[in-house]
Motif scaffolding. Structure first.
Motif, short mmCIF file in Angstrom:
data_model
loop_
_atom_site.label_atom_id
_atom_site.label_comp_id
_atom_site.label_asym_id
_atom_site.label_seq_id
_atom_site.Cartn_x
_atom_site.Cartn_y
_atom_site.Cartn_z
N VAL A 135 -0.56 1.38 7.73
CA VAL A 135 -0.35 0.02 7.06
C VAL A 135 -1.37 -0.37 6.03
O VAL A 135 -1.12 -1.00 4.91
CB VAL A 135 -0.89 -1.17 8.29
CG1 VAL A 135 -0.62 -2.64 7.89
CG2 VAL A 135 0.14 -1.13 9.58
N ARG A 136 -2.61 0.09 6.01
CA ARG A 136 -3.54 0.25 4.89
C ARG A 136 -2.92 0.92 3.69
O ARG A 136 -3.33 0.46 2.38
CB ARG A 136 -4.90 0.76 5.36
CG ARG A 136 -4.77 2.24 5.43
CD ARG A 136 -6.17 2.88 5.61
NE ARG A 136 -6.16 4.36 5.70
CZ ARG A 136 -6.20 5.10 7.04
NH1 ARG A 136 -6.49 4.31 7.98
NH2 ARG A 136 -6.21 6.17 6.94
N ILE A 159 10.36 -4.13 8.55
CA ILE A 159 9.12 -3.27 8.84
C ILE A 159 8.71 -2.98 10.16
O ILE A 159 8.78 -3.80 10.97
CB ILE A 159 7.92 -3.68 8.08
CG1 ILE A 159 8.14 -3.84 6.46
CG2 ILE A 159 6.55 -2.82 8.13
CD1 ILE A 159 7.14 -4.55 5.73
N VAL A 160 8.83 -1.52 10.41
CA VAL A 160 8.24 -1.44 12.05
C VAL A 160 6.95 -0.64 11.99
O VAL A 160 6.48 0.23 11.22
CB VAL A 160 9.15 -0.54 12.60
CG1 VAL A 160 8.84 -0.02 13.95
CG2 VAL A 160 10.78 -1.16 12.86
N ILE A 161 6.00 -1.14 12.95
CA ILE A 161 4.52 -0.63 12.81
C ILE A 161 4.12 -0.28 14.22
O ILE A 161 4.69 -1.17 15.14
CB ILE A 161 3.70 -1.94 12.18
CG1 ILE A 161 3.80 -2.35 11.02
CG2 ILE A 161 2.30 -1.21 12.52
CD1 ILE A 161 2.74 -3.70 10.82
N THR A 162 3.74 0.88 14.31
CA THR A 162 3.36 1.18 15.88
C THR A 162 1.69 1.64 15.72
O THR A 162 1.17 1.51 14.77
CB THR A 162 4.16 2.64 16.21
OG1 THR A 162 3.37 3.67 15.46
CG2 THR A 162 5.44 2.66 15.73
N GLU A 164 -6.86 -6.88 9.37
CA GLU A 164 -6.90 -7.38 8.01
C GLU A 164 -5.93 -6.53 7.09
O GLU A 164 -5.29 -7.23 6.22
CB GLU A 164 -8.18 -7.14 7.48
CG GLU A 164 -8.52 -7.32 6.03
CD GLU A 164 -8.60 -8.74 5.70
OE1 GLU A 164 -8.11 -9.19 4.85
OE2 GLU A 164 -8.69 -9.60 6.53
N SER A 165 -5.60 -5.33 7.72
CA SER A 165 -4.50 -4.99 6.95
C SER A 165 -3.04 -5.25 7.00
O SER A 165 -2.44 -5.53 6.14
CB SER A 165 -4.34 -3.21 7.33
OG SER A 165 -5.69 -2.59 6.99
N VAL A 166 -2.95 -5.97 8.32
CA VAL A 166 -1.60 -6.54 8.62
C VAL A 166 -1.61 -7.83 7.83
O VAL A 166 -0.59 -8.15 7.25
CB VAL A 166 -1.34 -6.64 10.36
CG1 VAL A 166 -0.20 -7.49 10.30
CG2 VAL A 166 -1.37 -5.17 10.80
N HIS A 167 -2.77 -8.58 8.00
CA HIS A 167 -2.65 -9.91 7.57
C HIS A 167 -2.52 -9.53 5.73
O HIS A 167 -1.73 -10.41 5.15
CB HIS A 167 -4.16 -10.30 7.29
CG HIS A 167 -4.22 -11.91 6.78
ND1 HIS A 167 -4.75 -11.98 5.61
CD2 HIS A 167 -4.16 -12.96 7.35
CE1 HIS A 167 -4.63 -13.28 5.04
NE2 HIS A 167 -4.31 -13.73 6.35
N THR A 168 -2.89 -8.53 5.32
CA THR A 168 -2.59 -8.39 3.97
C THR A 168 -1.18 -8.08 3.55
O THR A 168 -0.70 -8.43 2.63
CB THR A 168 -3.74 -7.37 3.19
OG1 THR A 168 -5.00 -7.50 3.44
CG2 THR A 168 -3.24 -6.93 1.64
N LEU A 169 -0.63 -7.21 4.48
CA LEU A 169 0.62 -6.97 4.34
C LEU A 169 1.58 -8.31 4.55
O LEU A 169 2.53 -8.68 3.63
CB LEU A 169 1.21 -5.92 5.43
CG LEU A 169 2.70 -5.71 5.47
CD1 LEU A 169 3.25 -5.10 4.39
CD2 LEU A 169 2.75 -4.83 6.82
N LEU A 170 1.20 -9.06 5.16
CA LEU A 170 2.17 -10.28 5.63
C LEU A 170 1.92 -11.43 4.26
O LEU A 170 3.05 -12.01 4.08
CB LEU A 170 1.66 -11.06 7.04
CG LEU A 170 2.08 -10.21 8.23
CD1 LEU A 170 1.50 -10.69 9.60
CD2 LEU A 170 3.60 -10.20 8.34
N THR A 175 6.51 -12.17 -1.68
CA THR A 175 7.47 -11.62 -2.56
C THR A 175 8.86 -11.53 -1.66
O THR A 175 9.89 -11.36 -2.40
CB THR A 175 7.06 -10.01 -2.77
OG1 THR A 175 6.72 -9.35 -1.66
CG2 THR A 175 5.67 -10.20 -3.83
N ARG A 176 8.79 -11.02 -0.48
CA ARG A 176 9.84 -10.95 0.37
C ARG A 176 9.80 -11.87 1.73
O ARG A 176 9.53 -11.13 2.89
CB ARG A 176 10.05 -9.55 0.60
CG ARG A 176 10.30 -8.51 -0.43
CD ARG A 176 10.15 -7.10 0.11
NE ARG A 176 10.36 -6.23 -0.99
CZ ARG A 176 9.34 -5.71 -1.86
NH1 ARG A 176 8.11 -6.19 -1.78
NH2 ARG A 176 9.68 -4.91 -2.77
N GLU A 177 9.49 -13.01 1.49
CA GLU A 177 9.08 -14.04 2.71
C GLU A 177 10.11 -13.77 3.90
O GLU A 177 9.68 -14.07 4.97
CB GLU A 177 8.94 -15.34 2.29
CG GLU A 177 10.51 -16.09 1.74
CD GLU A 177 10.26 -17.34 1.23
OE1 GLU A 177 10.98 -18.10 1.75
OE2 GLU A 177 9.61 -17.77 0.39
#
Length: 462
Positions: free
Chosen positions: A32-33, A50-53, A66-72, A78-80
């Motif tokens: 994610v980072r 997006i799939v995250i494991t 924090e990484s997931v928050h930044t991604l969301l 941009t791609r809500e």
């Protein structure tokens, strides 16, 4: 429909189970980072999920949140509408993801409690997204963002996403008018010419430790990929090795006693194979016993030559290829059923110990007549082929292995068998058990190896 996989070292395991209508955007493992750099360099539009494991979140809860928050946050700008799925077995992350899900409606978290991510959970999550895409503009219900637990049931690993199918639909009748596999290289063209009306029963055998279970698994996987309706039957009732290669079966069998006794049920009532085999993927089915099945009385009653002969007759009429995982010492109980098998794929590594062990096993297991039948129907598969192995100073080639088997070392196996091919030795050999991905899918070298072996075995005995 394009999905971005953020699974780190589990990338191969996840992408092996991505099927239509989904395609994977990234070729290698991402965390994610690392998505900031990925999106800055992204040139192909069309991201739809997006799939995250857990393997994509290796930095600890605070940093990963924090990484997931930044991604969301990036997606919301941009791609809500892009949904994000987190598949996790870490209960400590429950509250962290719940708080983010309340803030970002596109976040869905699925929790499981097994040692390995259940394939069925991945398929179920993507299937829900497929339905959601199709229902856009149709007044579809709002998303449920609660953390979910993986339970028994749901979509089977072989089920295509976005389309509800009958269980019986999986057993496609094999006909000569079936669509041919698209052919490019010479091997593909030869395999494509195999009649879809053909049936073969191939017993993969050898002394224990010769790599026969891996060979059986990869031959079946390659056959299914080539469009042949295939079933893999684990006749090794003692070791039950298919459980190692197909975790989906093992996961379901722990919860379903009926499935755990799959092989016994198949032997008892061959005509009901549709209800008792386990679907792995399109064109590929397996039957075995789970590790938890301990009814020795049932095994003694149904694990017989007569029951196997009946099962093979039923399967021959419904599959292009029946692959038996049948070690030499297990054949002692199945000797009179040998005449129902078209070809024996005899697995022998290229070293003298394996050659002698194979011949000794044949002498101990078979009568003279049965050994002669085995000899006539055998094609040798040199497993874990070591290119530097030598015999009497010369390279111990696959041809030399076949020659040595029929050189008179044993009175029970007197004629040189044909050679089906060889499987290269690889340091990644055991990873197929860890990942649930047959080694035939790891690259062109193994694809050619098992494709060649499959072709020669489907051609029948020489």
């Amino acid at each position: 429909m394009r999905v971005l996989i953020l699974a780190g070292t589990a990338h191969g395991y996840i992408t092996a189970h991505i099927a239509d209508p989904w395609t994977t955007m990234n070729d290698g493992g991402l965390r994610v980072r690392e998505t900031g750099d990925y999106f800055r360099n992204l040139t192909v539009p069309g991201l739809e999920a997006i799939v995250i494991t857990d393997q994509g979140l290796p930095d600890g809860l605070a940093a990963d949140k924090e990484s997931v928050h930044t991604l969301l946050e990036h997606l919301s700008q941009t791609r809500e509408d892009t949904p994000v799925i987190i598949l996790t077995r870490d209960p400590g992350q429950r509250e962290a993801w719940s708080s983010l899900a309340r803030q970002y409606p596109q976040l869905n978290v699925h929790e499981y409690h097994t040692p390995r991510l259940p394939v069925s959970l991945l398929i179920q999550a993507l299937a829900q997204l497929t339905g959601r895409h199709r229902n856009k503009g149709r007044g579809s219900s709002s998303q449920n963002h609660d953390i979910r637990s993986a339970q028994a049931g749901g979509n089977e690993p072989g089920e295509q996403k976005g389309r509800k199918r009958s269980f019986l639909d999986r057993f496609r009748s094999k006909g000569k008018d079936a669509e041919a596999v698209q052919s490019t290289d010479p091997l593909s063209r030869e395999l494509a010419n195999i009649s879809r009306g053909m049936s073969r029963i191939v017993a993969v055998t050898g002394h224990r430790g010769s790599g026969l279970t891996s060979t059986a698994v990869n031959l079946a996987a390659e056959a299914a990929r080539r469009g042949l309706n295939t079933i893999l039957v684990d006749m090794d009732a003692e070791y039950r090795g298919l459980n190692l290669y197909f975790s989906g079966f093992d996961e379901q069998a722990r919860k379903d006693e009926h499935l755990g006794s799959s092989l016994i049920r198949m032997l008892a009532k061959p005509q009901e194979y549709r209800n008792n085999a386990f679907p792995v993927q399109e064109n590929l089915w397996i039957t075995t016993l789970s590790y938890g099945f301990q009814d020795q009385r049932a095994i003694q009653q149904f694990y017989t030559s007569g029951k196997l002969a009946g099962l093979l007759s039923a399967l021959r009429n419904n599959f292009n290829l029946v692959v038996l995982d049948l070690p030499l010492d297990a054949m002692r109980q199945m000797e009179s059923a040998l005449i129902h098998m078209d070809t024996f794929a005899l697995c022998v590594p290229n070293n003298l110990y394996s050659v002698l062990s194979t011949l000794r096993n044949i002498e101990l297991v078979f009568t003279k007549d049965s050994a002669a039948y085995l000899n006539a129907k055998t094609k040798v598969v040199v497993t874990r082929y070591n290119h530097s192995s030598r015999f009497h100073g010369d390279l111990f080639t696959p041809e030399k292995v076949a020659e040595l088997l029929g050189s008179g070392l044993s009175d029970s196996f007197r004629f040189e068998p044909a050679l089906a091919g060889y499987v290269p030795a690889s340091p990644d050999f055991d990873q197929q058990i860890e990942s649930d991905i047959p080694i035939v899918n790891s690259g062109p070298e193994f694809e050619r190896a098992f494709g060649t072996i499959l072709l020669r075995l489907m051609e029948g005995s020489g």
